[in-house]
Design a protein around this motif. Structure first.
Motif, PDB file in Angstrom:
ATOM      1  N   TRP A  21      -1.406  10.396 -10.823  1.00 35.73           N
ATOM      2  CA  TRP A  21      -1.927  11.499 -10.912  1.00 35.73           C
ATOM      3  C   TRP A  21      -0.875  12.525 -11.208  1.00 35.73           C
ATOM      4  O   TRP A  21      -1.320  13.341 -12.254  1.00 35.73           O
ATOM      5  N   ILE A  79      -9.507   7.455  -5.835  1.00 35.33           N
ATOM      6  CA  ILE A  79      -8.758   6.545  -6.228  1.00 35.33           C
ATOM      7  C   ILE A  79      -7.237   6.205  -5.361  1.00 35.33           C
ATOM      8  O   ILE A  79      -6.873   5.139  -5.214  1.00 35.33           O
ATOM      9  N   LEU A  80      -6.925   7.182  -4.519  1.00 41.80           N
ATOM     10  CA  LEU A  80      -6.008   7.192  -3.545  1.00 41.80           C
ATOM     11  C   LEU A  80      -6.376   6.002  -2.674  1.00 41.80           C
ATOM     12  O   LEU A  80      -5.637   5.268  -2.147  1.00 41.80           O
ATOM     13  N   ALA A  81      -7.577   6.103  -2.043  1.00 42.73           N
ATOM     14  CA  ALA A  81      -8.337   5.286  -0.916  1.00 42.73           C
ATOM     15  C   ALA A  81      -8.475   3.940  -1.673  1.00 42.73           C
ATOM     16  O   ALA A  81      -7.826   2.925  -1.005  1.00 42.73           O
ATOM     17  N   VAL A 115       0.393   3.732  -3.153  1.00 38.28           N
ATOM     18  CA  VAL A 115      -0.078   5.269  -2.882  1.00 38.28           C
ATOM     19  C   VAL A 115       1.109   6.147  -3.469  1.00 38.28           C
ATOM     20  O   VAL A 115       0.561   7.200  -3.950  1.00 38.28           O
ATOM     21  N   GLN A 116       2.162   6.117  -3.244  1.00 38.39           N
ATOM     22  CA  GLN A 116       3.122   6.840  -3.730  1.00 38.39           C
ATOM     23  C   GLN A 116       3.287   6.658  -5.260  1.00 38.39           C
ATOM     24  O   GLN A 116       3.232   7.823  -5.877  1.00 38.39           O
ATOM     25  N   ALA A 134      -4.814   2.197  -2.154  1.00 36.46           N
ATOM     26  CA  ALA A 134      -4.282   1.620  -0.892  1.00 36.46           C
ATOM     27  C   ALA A 134      -4.997   0.226  -0.329  1.00 36.46           C
ATOM     28  O   ALA A 134      -4.145  -0.705   0.066  1.00 36.46           O
ATOM     29  N   SER A 145       0.864  -1.256   0.049  1.00 36.61           N
ATOM     30  CA  SER A 145       0.009  -0.182  -0.197  1.00 36.61           C
ATOM     31  C   SER A 145       0.861   1.257   0.015  1.00 36.61           C
ATOM     32  O   SER A 145       0.641   2.198  -0.836  1.00 36.61           O
ATOM     33  N   SER A 146       2.120   1.148   0.782  1.00 45.01           N
ATOM     34  CA  SER A 146       2.857   2.465   0.827  1.00 45.01           C
ATOM     35  C   SER A 146       3.261   2.813  -0.536  1.00 45.01           C
ATOM     36  O   SER A 146       3.301   3.710  -1.115  1.00 45.01           O
ATOM     37  N   GLY A 165      -6.908  -1.724   4.581  1.00 41.23           N
ATOM     38  CA  GLY A 165      -7.027  -0.646   3.563  1.00 41.23           C
ATOM     39  C   GLY A 165      -6.575   0.707   3.975  1.00 41.23           C
ATOM     40  O   GLY A 165      -6.611   1.572   2.936  1.00 41.23           O
ATOM     41  N   GLY A 166      -6.519   0.931   5.239  1.00 39.22           N
ATOM     42  CA  GLY A 166      -6.077   2.451   5.698  1.00 39.22           C
ATOM     43  C   GLY A 166      -7.302   3.243   6.171  1.00 39.22           C
ATOM     44  O   GLY A 166      -8.578   2.680   5.994  1.00 39.22           O
ATOM     45  N   VAL A 205       0.186   8.622  -6.659  1.00 37.04           N
ATOM     46  CA  VAL A 205       0.175  10.127  -6.246  1.00 37.04           C
ATOM     47  C   VAL A 205       1.176  10.650  -7.357  1.00 37.04           C
ATOM     48  O   VAL A 205       0.837  11.517  -8.285  1.00 37.04           O
ATOM     49  N   ARG A 206       2.400  10.509  -7.241  1.00 35.01           N
ATOM     50  CA  ARG A 206       3.477  10.850  -8.165  1.00 35.01           C
ATOM     51  C   ARG A 206       3.461  10.425  -9.458  1.00 35.01           C
ATOM     52  O   ARG A 206       3.627  11.592 -10.383  1.00 35.01           O
TER      53      ARG A 206
END
Lengths: 410, 410
Positions: free
Chosen positions: A54, A279-281, A46-47, A284, A42-43, A225-226, A50-51
């Motif tokens: 997105w 999408i971030l959620a 997500v990175q 993860a 997940s870590s 899932g966070g 994002v990077r």
């Protein structure tokens, strides 16, 4: 017991799974049933989302990275954990919002019936959502009845439209017999919605086999899932053509990008989508589920049960822990992956444990809840937790408070 | 024009804001009205939330990092962009879900009235959600009527319960006169819900001044909250004690952690919460909003208008662009931060632009939509985009298709 604990860890077929998680040092985390731990996947994911997805691909991400199908793709990863064949699980919104969709859907499938039967002591949001439906539709279309657990079966009558139960109780960990209750309810023509918040990822499930109609569940507990991860919906395929849920947002449309003015629900499970999902959620949760890909849920359940049994056996060896009253079922087959104890000083004990690096949680008014996430806990963790609990219970403050309470009672 | 463009960039008081964003090289991004760009703050914040707050602090994050109040705290950052005083904006769920809450709430405040008036060509999910309410409650409690824009005002009668309009039209960019329409609606006792999806962060808003009742808006367009970022709700304070929304999940309860069985809504804007929100999604939006903290929205609007005017002026200099028909209002005061053009080959032109690093979007059946996000676009970007557009329109394929169309017409 030291030897036994060591042997249990040595022979634990899931021990290697701990490496899939990023866990804080100097913490024994017994609250995976509130918020599951972070996985490395997940870590990283997500990175990446994002990077790269997105940040660099921007709007193109919806196609390039198949964001548009992520609710279904993530649902497909959850399906095997539920005993559900493909095409029946989708990830979206929260349990509360999803319950609204399913409650209103199920009621509309039961003309002439208005009662929603649930249980006292169910997780409050489940009851609140029924109350919301009742206020909106009026009592002539929805009427909540919640009864004590032991009274449930005698309330199964042909007046009841929907049975809404949580499979594993959030306070006690008591497990309902899903197969039996679903069958008995069906015999009276009742549709059944199960809340799997404390089951999914902790207990083997067989929704298809039990002929469950609908279910919801949580992404942020045992599925890791966070915080506030999206929830999931299960809807048995046989109902897909009969339903129309009222939160009919564009993502549940048969063709969202045609931008037509009339709502036409998608076929299949996609019709339960509403608005644009985070999408971030989703990413993860989707990544965290990969950790389950090669997990045998019966092996996981065996470890979970052994952990709770070891905890209870160690507790019994310490007289200073005798005032912690087990409120979970004694029979390990009848409880989920948690042990709950009542104690008049439950809140203070929880706080003291947290200070010493053992993290359970407190549930009002007087419950300490220990959750056992088999993918990242060792048996040595259990032993250490008991040792810390003993040291706390021996402290002056709790002795004194016990003394005062005894005086007050006399 | 080269000189003018250079001067405009040199004198742009918002030019430095571009540094707050992570933008792909070799891309001119004219689709911030679909998905806003990534800010450095969001990138860092999400990493912090994942690795430290979730990974290391786990369940403690809800208190340590005030996750529990993030829906309100993020709402407070949006409020100034809406012209809303404190305590009236909260971030949660999607626009679609939030519309359901507001539509049912507003209908319940209007006994004896059932009509929801909206506009043909409104963003489809808005109409779909009214259709969902209508199906659920029945036509005796909710009846959607959507009319052409120019007919709206004559439909303001005392039969209408709710006026639901999108402030800036997603296709054309046309801006409704919020103050006038809200006042005229109120004169007939109609409650007004504005959808601010294409307004918030792009156009100065004055919800309090206009005496708007309710509004929803989008986190992922001009607010740059990330793909599928949570949406927001505005509810005028005067209504807070009169409403009870039906998606009554535990996060909207007056005391969620008391776990009482009866729903008691929180006071104020918190009552619009439902389930547990995604903290990753909220944090990305919350961080992105910091970029707006020192932005004068009138300055931003000035830049937005100048950008669209420069785009149109450059377009007029090129005969090969004459077949792109502007469908946005000619008067820049009457349009949002976008320009939309119709063209029979709109889809192919969009694809060709994207291939050459200029990213607009396509809206069926024949619209190319260029969005201008003043915080991260330069005037040089506009000029470059026009040059690329010219080069594409000169290509054989489009000439040929134009020729074929002419033949077909003749």
């Amino acid at each position: 017991m030291q030897n036994t604990v060591q042997q249990l860890d040595d022979n634990d077929p899931l021990a290697h799974k701990r490496n899939a998680f990023v866990l804080p040092e100097n913490m024994i985390y017994l609250d995976g049933n509130s918020l599951g731990a972070l996985t490395r996947r997940s870590s990283e994911r997500v990175q990446e989302v994002v990077r790269q997805q997105w940040g660099q691909d921007l709007i193109g991400g919806w196609n390039l990275h198949d964001w548009i199908n992520l609710p279904q793709l993530t649902g497909e990863k959850i399906a095997p954990l539920l005993g559900a064949k493909s095409g029946q699980v989708i990830v979206c919104d929260s349990i509360s919002v999803n319950l609204f969709k399913l409650l209103t859907t199920a009621l509309s499938m039961q003309p002439g019936r208005v009662r929603v039967l649930s249980e006292q002591g169910n997780f409050p949001t489940d009851l609140y959502m029924v109350q919301g439906v009742q206020t909106l539709l009026g009592e002539q279309r929805c009427e909540l009845r919640s009864v004590a657990s032991e009274q449930l079966e005698q309330e199964f009558t042909e007046d009841v439209a929907v049975l809404l139960l949580t499979h594993v109780n959030f306070r006690s960990g008591h497990i309902h017999d899903m197969q039996r209750l679903t069958r008995l309810a069906h015999e009276k023509g009742i549709l059944v919605i199960w809340d799997l918040a404390h089951s999914a990822g902790a207990v083997p499930l067989t929704l298809d086999l039990c002929k469950v109609d609908f279910a919801v569940g949580c992404g942020y507990k045992y599925l890791n899932g966070g915080p506030g991860a999206p929830a999931f919906i299960y809807a048995a395929e046989k109902h897909h053509s009969a339903v129309q849920q009222p939160l009919s947002g564009w993502m549940g449309h048969a063709n969202p990008f045609a931008f037509t003015e009339d709502y036409q629900p998608a076929l299949g499970i996609k019709q339960f989508l509403t608005g644009t999902p985070s999408i971030l959620a989703l990413a993860a949760l989707d990544a965290a589920l990969d950790v389950f890909a090669d997990v045998d849920m019966h092996q996981l359940r065996d470890k979970s049960i052994t952990m709770t049994e070891v905890f209870l056996a160690l507790k019994d060896q310490h007289a200073e822990l005798s005032e912690l009253q087990l409120i979970s079922p004694m029979d390990s087959q009848c409880r989920g992956s948690q042990l709950s104890f009542s104690h008049p000083q439950a809140y203070a004990i929880c706080q003291a444990l947290i200070t010493k690096g053992v993290v359970p949680d407190f549930r009002a008014p007087d419950i300490i809840r220990f959750g056992f996430a088999p993918l990242y806990l060792s048996f040595a963790n259990i032993q250490q937790a008991i040792e810390v609990l003993c040291s706390i219970m021996q402290e002056q403050s709790f002795l004194q408070s016990r003394f005062q309470q005894k005086r007050a009672v006399t």
